[in-house]
Design a protein around this motif. Structure first.
Motif, short mmCIF file in Angstrom:
data_model
loop_
_atom_site.label_atom_id
_atom_site.label_comp_id
_atom_site.label_asym_id
_atom_site.label_seq_id
_atom_site.Cartn_x
_atom_site.Cartn_y
_atom_site.Cartn_z
N THR A 285 0.85 -1.23 -0.03
CA THR A 285 -0.09 0.10 0.10
C THR A 285 0.98 1.35 0.03
O THR A 285 0.33 2.42 -0.28
N THR A 437 -6.10 2.34 -8.16
CA THR A 437 -5.98 3.60 -7.14
C THR A 437 -5.30 4.63 -8.07
O THR A 437 -5.61 5.81 -7.90
N PHE A 442 -10.28 4.66 -6.88
CA PHE A 442 -10.46 4.68 -5.68
C PHE A 442 -9.42 5.76 -4.78
O PHE A 442 -8.27 6.16 -5.46
N SER A 444 -7.65 5.31 -2.36
CA SER A 444 -6.46 4.66 -1.67
C SER A 444 -6.34 3.11 -2.04
O SER A 444 -7.43 2.64 -2.25
N GLU A 446 -6.23 0.70 0.05
CA GLU A 446 -7.31 0.23 1.14
C GLU A 446 -8.82 -0.02 0.62
O GLU A 446 -9.20 -0.79 0.84
N ASP A 447 -9.15 1.25 0.06
CA ASP A 447 -10.58 1.32 -0.52
C ASP A 447 -10.29 0.37 -1.50
O ASP A 447 -11.74 -0.11 -1.88
N LYS A 450 -11.12 -2.89 -0.30
CA LYS A 450 -12.50 -3.19 0.25
C LYS A 450 -13.47 -3.60 -0.69
O LYS A 450 -14.33 -4.22 -0.71
N ALA A 451 -13.10 -2.59 -2.14
CA ALA A 451 -14.28 -2.84 -3.03
C ALA A 451 -13.89 -4.03 -3.94
O ALA A 451 -14.85 -4.64 -4.65
#
Length: 499
Positions: A285, A437, A442, A444, A446-447, A450-451
């Motif tokens: 990340t 990203t 997105f 980040s 991290e987002d 999640k998606a």
């Protein structure tokens, strides 16, 4: 027709280029294999031109199937530690030396003595071991100094691809880190380690964080693949870290467990920390670190048992092993068929089967191997979680998740539920998350995780009544390496003498 991103996974056996939608759905996969060379004992090599030809073919297949206009970005995950040297035109000067290679064991010993074993570990995050490229580079300095001195650049798989795709000599910190040449805390090349490898600073690629744009797809490569010139090529990560991201391990409170030929587990750490109990790696990340453990012999031991017992299949042995009681009627197996990395870093270590009697059958041995893998993982997980805290969720993937008995044993020995990832190509998906990203899908990684990672396919819970049984056996297992270490070292010495 919705836009897509391409996640590349350049593994030890093949390049996969996979088109993913915004929700993480796999739309199309192209896979191109290449050979592995074993020219001398302990030497494992590949021709980097085979990597490149496979990548071009896979990208062209995706472009033909999906349509070039839909592809908005590409990102790269790849086999770690593997590298080659290139000339000024970008052509390989030597066969790529792979992470499997063990030619540099003497250089591991030498550099550990010269620089200090703990210093190397704390600088690079990697306890000394033949796997990082540092030691193979030191081997080249001793055996092929001219080619090392004359090389324009050292390139990992990521840098090799990025250079050819965009013309820019650049790699991700999460890709270069496993080479063993980075200052893990600073994310920069470490001068002492670079010097120990026999390299000059100008021979090293530029470093950027994962998720940054390396460059744009060049006109000639666009023509060769059918993709659009100017398509962003996004910095990715080594396949282990990318796999964790693809499984949804994007921050604190989660860990991943990959049950493949080897067993790899990882947990996120916000702070840099080093230990013999794990390897410390740059997070995919771009924020924080991944603590990782590796058991070299995982599901390949299942194949080994099937072979030596003459059983029709692993499924037949698994069914029989379910009739054996937990504890395998007193058998313990230490699964170090290919030596041990974390936490002992002992190449001389070998497997051990303890407690055999005339009453034991193949079903007991099969179950004991699965229990040994689980005991080893539990000890590794305990050590990691002393630094990170206990993970609320452990997400499992890989071929081993198809073995119901292994999953049951793992849940009992680890004393927690296991969530099985729905993702088959987690490394490529992790790369795709970074691409998504970078182009603004997105906010980040991290987002994106999640998606795109999706909910677990299933959950395997421990049986509370069996936890004390396994806990008692784990305590005995913990002493097994120390009880056999000197014996294996003496046997290794005899092998060297006779060989």
């Amino acid at each position: 027709m919705d836009d897509v991103v391409i996640g590349i996974d350049a593994s030890t056996t093949a390049v996969k280029a996979i088109a993913f939608a915004r929700d993480g759905a796999e739309l199309f996969q192209a896979r191109e294999t290449y050979p592995l060379s074993n020219p001398a004992p302990g030497h494992f090599e590949q021709d980097a031109e085979h990597w490149w030809a496979a990548l071009l073919s896979a990208l062209k297949q995706v472009a033909d199937k999906i349509g070039a206009s839909r592809v908005k970005a590409i990102s790269i995950a790849h086999q770690r530690e593997s590298f080659t040297l290139i000339d000024g035109a970008g052509k390989p000067l030597i066969p790529a030396i792979l992470w499997l290679d063990e030619r540099a064991r003497r250089q591991v010993t030498r550099l550990s003595e010269e620089l200090g074993r703990e210093a190397i570990r704390d600088w690079s995050g990697k306890p000394p071991d033949p796997t990082p490229a540092l030691y193979a580079l030191a081997w080249l300095m001793e055996h092929k100094p001219n080619v090392l001195a004359e090389a324009a650049a050292l390139v990992d798989v990521h840098a090799f691809f990025a250079h050819r795709l965009t013309g820019r000599l650049v790699t991700s910190t999460a890709s270069a880190d496993p080479l063993g040449l980075l200052d893990i805390a600073k994310g920069t090349w470490h001068p002492r380690l670079v010097e120990a490898a026999g390299l000059r600073p100008q021979q090293l690629p530029e470093l950027i964080v994962p998720g940054a744009i390396c460059g744009l797809l060049s006109e000639d490569i666009a023509a060769a693949t059918g993709l659009k010139a100017g398509t962003p090529v996004v910095a990715g990560a080594g396949d282990g870290q990318a796999m964790g991201l693809g499984m949804g391990v994007d921050g604190p409170g989660k860990s991943y467990l990959s049950l493949g030929s080897g067993v790899v587990s990882g947990s996120y750490s916000a702070m840099v920390t080093t230990s013999d109990a794990f390897r410390t790696l740059v997070s995919p990340t771009g924020s924080g670190f991944m603590l990782e453990t590796v058991l070299r012999s995982g599901m390949q031991l299942v194949d080994w048992i099937v072979r030596i017992t003459g059983s029709p299949s692993a499924a037949v042995l698994e069914k029989a092993a379910m009739t054996a009681a937990p504890g395998s009627d007193g058998l313990l197996v230490m699964p170090y068929w290919a030596g041990v990395m974390s936490p002992y870093w002992d190449g001389a270590a070998r497997g051990a089967v303890v407690g055999l009697s005339l009453d034991h059958e193949p079903r007991h041995l099969f179950r004991a191997v699965l229990e040994g893998i689980a005991f080893e993982q539990a000890i590794a997980t305990d050590a990691m979680e002393e630094q990170t805290g206990k993970a609320a969720a452990m997400i499992a993937a890989g071929g081993g998740t198809n073995c119901a008995l292994l999953m049951e044993i793992m849940a009992n020995v680890l004393e927690r539920p296991l969530f099985v990832s729905p993702v088959n190509e987690a490394a490529a998906l992790g790369a795709a998350m970074l691409a998504a990203t970078a182009i603004g899908w997105f906010a980040s990684p991290e987002d994106a995780a999640k998606a795109m990672a999706g909910p677990p396919a299933r959950r395997v819970d421990p049986v509370e009544a069996l936890i004390p049984t396994y806990r008692a056996r784990k305590a005995i297992y913990r002493d097994l390496y120390h009880a056999t270490r000197d014996i294996h070292a003496r046997l290794a010495s005899l092998r060297k003498t006779s060989g």
